[in-house]
Design an enzyme around this catalytic site. Structure first.
Site, mmCIF file in Angstrom:
data_model
loop_
_atom_site.group_PDB
_atom_site.id
_atom_site.type_symbol
_atom_site.label_atom_id
_atom_site.label_comp_id
_atom_site.label_asym_id
_atom_site.label_seq_id
_atom_site.Cartn_x
_atom_site.Cartn_y
_atom_site.Cartn_z
ATOM 1 N N LYS A 33 -13.588 24.475 22.194
ATOM 2 C CA LYS A 33 -13.985 25.828 22.582
ATOM 3 C C LYS A 33 -14.177 25.922 24.094
ATOM 4 O O LYS A 33 -14.788 25.050 24.719
ATOM 5 C CB LYS A 33 -15.283 26.206 21.853
ATOM 6 C CG LYS A 33 -15.792 27.629 22.123
ATOM 7 C CD LYS A 33 -17.045 27.885 21.307
ATOM 8 C CE LYS A 33 -17.627 29.262 21.571
ATOM 9 N NZ LYS A 33 -18.839 29.523 20.754
ATOM 10 N N SER B 81 -18.710 33.600 18.242
ATOM 11 C CA SER B 81 -17.975 33.513 19.488
ATOM 12 C C SER B 81 -16.893 32.432 19.465
ATOM 13 O O SER B 81 -16.063 32.357 20.375
ATOM 14 C CB SER B 81 -18.948 33.201 20.647
ATOM 15 O OG SER B 81 -19.643 31.972 20.409
ATOM 16 N N SER C 177 -22.219 31.615 15.391
ATOM 17 C CA SER C 177 -20.874 31.549 15.960
ATOM 18 C C SER C 177 -19.986 30.435 15.428
ATOM 19 O O SER C 177 -18.836 30.317 15.863
ATOM 20 C CB SER C 177 -20.967 31.425 17.486
ATOM 21 O OG SER C 177 -21.534 32.586 18.033
#
Length: 421
Positions: free
Chosen positions: A71, A140, A164
Site C-alpha cells: 500500500k 483506504s 481500511s
C-alpha cells in the site's frame, strides 16, 4: 478473474514445480489484462521485479519468490511513496519500512505500490472494484484489495485505522486480515493515529493470509487446512445493527448457520455497556492524533490537501486534551471488559460493513462495524464467499482475542470452509 492462492503457489515453488519468474509472468499477464480498468497500482516496476525473481535461492525462503503489493502509505526504498497525496508526488524514501524489509527477507518480491486514498483517509481513489467496476472498492486500502480480487497479486499489504482492511476486503470479496495491534510493525508508514494504525494483509483465502503472516513474522500462524474444533462463536450485531442492510444481516445469519452445521457452538451475544461505549471513543482518539500527525501539512501545505481532509483536521484541532484522555480511559476499560467476553467465547462473528459495496464513487463506505475492533487491537478477519442475489460480495467479520491470532485464524478457516460447502 481467477484468484491466486498464495499458499498453494508457495508450495509449488518450494517443490520446484514452478519458478518465481513463471509466477511473476502470470501476475504480469493478469496486470496487463485488468489494470487498465481496475487501476489498483500507484507505481509498478515489473522489470525490477523480474530481476529479483531471477535471483538464486528464493525457493528456499518462506515466501519463495511470491509477488507482493505494498500500500502506498508505506515506505519503499526502490519505488515512489506518495501516500496518496499530490504533496508527496515522486517522493523516494531512503529506507524500506520494516514490514517491507521483513517481506523481502522472507522471499517476497515487491511488484508495485497499491493505491491508497489520500493519506489513508476518506477521499475516494481512482481504483475500481474488480467484482463490479461501477461499485466502490472501499478504502483506504482499495488498491491492495482490488489487486488481489482481480488476480493480479496473490498477496498485498494494507493498513487499518478504522476499517481500511476489513471493508475493502468485504467489498471486493477477498480475505482481509487485521492482526493483533503491532504484530506487524507500523514504523515507516505515514502515521494517521499511532494508537490505532495497524498493518494488515490481503489474500484469496484465510489460509493464504495466515501463511503470509507466518512467513513475514516467523510466528506460528501458518494454519494450512486446520480448523478449530467445536469453537464457541458469539454472534454480535452491536447497537448499530439497524444500520446494516438486509443483505448484511442475511450474510451474517448464513455464516452463523453454516458454522453451526460445521460443528461450532453458535449463540447470540450482546456486548457489555463498556464495549458499546468505546465505539464512540475511536474517532476521538483517531482525530486528535491525526491533527498532530498532519499539523505540518495543514500549516504549510493546506492547498495541497483535499477540502475533505483539511476541514476534518480543522475540526480535529478543536478536540480538547481532556476529551482525548477520557476517550483513552474508555478504551482501556473496554479492553479489560473484553477479556471477560472472551472467557465465554473463542471468537465473535459480526458484520464487516453495513452492506455490499455501494454503487458509484462518492464514498468509500462506512467503517462503523470495524472501528471498535481496531480500537481494541483484536485480530479481525474478513471472511469472503457470500454474495447478494446480483453477485456482489458481502463479507462477515470474525474477531478474536488480543494476541490469539492463530486461534482466530483457525475459527475463521472453519467459517470459510463452512460457507464454501
Amino acid at each position: 478473474m481467477s484468484l491466486l492462492l498464495a499458499r498453494d503457489l508457495a508450495a509449488d515453488l518450494h517443490a520446484g514445480q514452478t519458478t518465481p519468474r513463471a509466477v511473476l509472468e502470470q501476475v504480469a499477464r493478469a496486470i496487463a489484462a485488468h489494470e487498465g480498468e481496475v487501476q489498483a497500482f500507484a507505481a509498478l516496476d515489473l522489470d525490477r521485479a523480474r530481476a529479483a525473481a531471477d535471483q538464486a535461492g528464493l525457493a528456499g525462503l518462506p515466501l519463495a519468490g511470491l509477488p507482493v503489493g505494498v500500500k502506498d502509505i508505506i515506505d519503499t526504498r526502490d519505488l515512489p511513496t506518495a501516500y496518496g497525496s499530490p504533496l508527496y508526488a515522486g517522493h523516494r524514501p531512503r529506507n524500506d519500512a520494516p514490514v517491507v524489509a521483513m517481506t523481502r527477507r522472507a522471499g517476497g518480491i515487491i511488484v508495485g505500490k497499491t493505491v491508497t486514498t489520500e493519506f489513508a483517509f476518506l477521499k475516494p481513489s481512482q481504483t475500481r472494484n474488480p467484482r463490479q467496476l461501477t461499485h466502490s472498492p472501499g478504502g483506504s486500502s482499495a488498491g491492495s484489495a482490488a489487486a488481489v480480487a482481480a488476480g493480479m497479486l496473490p498477496l498485498a499489504i494494507g493498513t487499518q485505522t478504522a476499517g481500511s482492511v476489513i471493508r475493502p476486503a468485504a467489498f471486493c470479496g477477498v480475505t482481509g486480515y487485521k492482526p493483533t495491534f503491532r504484530l506487524l510493525p507500523t514504523l515507516g508508514m505515514k502515521t494517521f493515529s499511532w494508537h490505532l494504525d495497524t498493518m494488515g494483509l490481503f489474500a484469496a483465502r484465510v489460509r493464504d493470509a495466515a501463511f503470509a503472516a507466518a512467513a513475514i513474522t516467523g510466528r506460528d500462524l501458518d494454519i494450512g487446512a486446520e480448523i478449530a474444533e467445536r469453537p464457541r462463536i458469539g454472534i454480535v450485531r452491536t447497537a448499530r445493527a439497524g444500520s446494516a442492510s438486509a443483505e448484511a444481516h442475511a450474510a451474517l445469519d448464513a455464516a452463523a448457520r453454516a458454522a453451526e452445521a460445521k460443528g461450532a457452538r453458535v449463540f447470540d451475544l450482546d456486548l457489555p455497556e463498556e464495549l458499546e461505549a468505546a465505539d464512540a471513543a475511536q474517532p476521538i482518539i483517531q482525530d486528535f492524533e491525526a491533527a498532530l500527525a498532519f499539523a505540518d501539512e495543514l500549516a504549510y501545505d493546506r492547498a495541497g490537501l483535499s477540502p475533505l481532509l483539511a476541514a476534518h483536521l480543522d475540526a480535529a484541532q478543536q478536540i480538547a486534551p481532556d476529551t482525548y484522555d477520557q476517550a483513552r480511559r474508555t478504551a482501556k476499560r473496554a479492553r479489560q471488559k473484553l477479556g471477560d467476553v472472551f472467557s465465554e467465547v473463542d471468537a465473535l462473528l459480526t458484520f464487516s460493513a453495513p452492506g455490499p459495496a455501494p454503487e458509484g464513487f462518492a464514498t468509500t463506505g462506512s467503517a462503523m462495524f470495524c472501528r471498535l475492533w481496531t480500537l481494541l487491537g483484536c485480530p479481525a478477519i474478513n471472511i469472503a464467499g457470500l454474495e447478494t442475489a446480483d453477485g456482489l460480495p458481502v463479507g462477515v467479520q470474525l474477531v478474536g482475542r488480543f494476541g490469539r491470532d492463530r486461534q482466530a485464524l483457525t475459527v475463521a478457516n472453519l467459517v470459510e470452509s463452512a460457507i464454501a460447502r
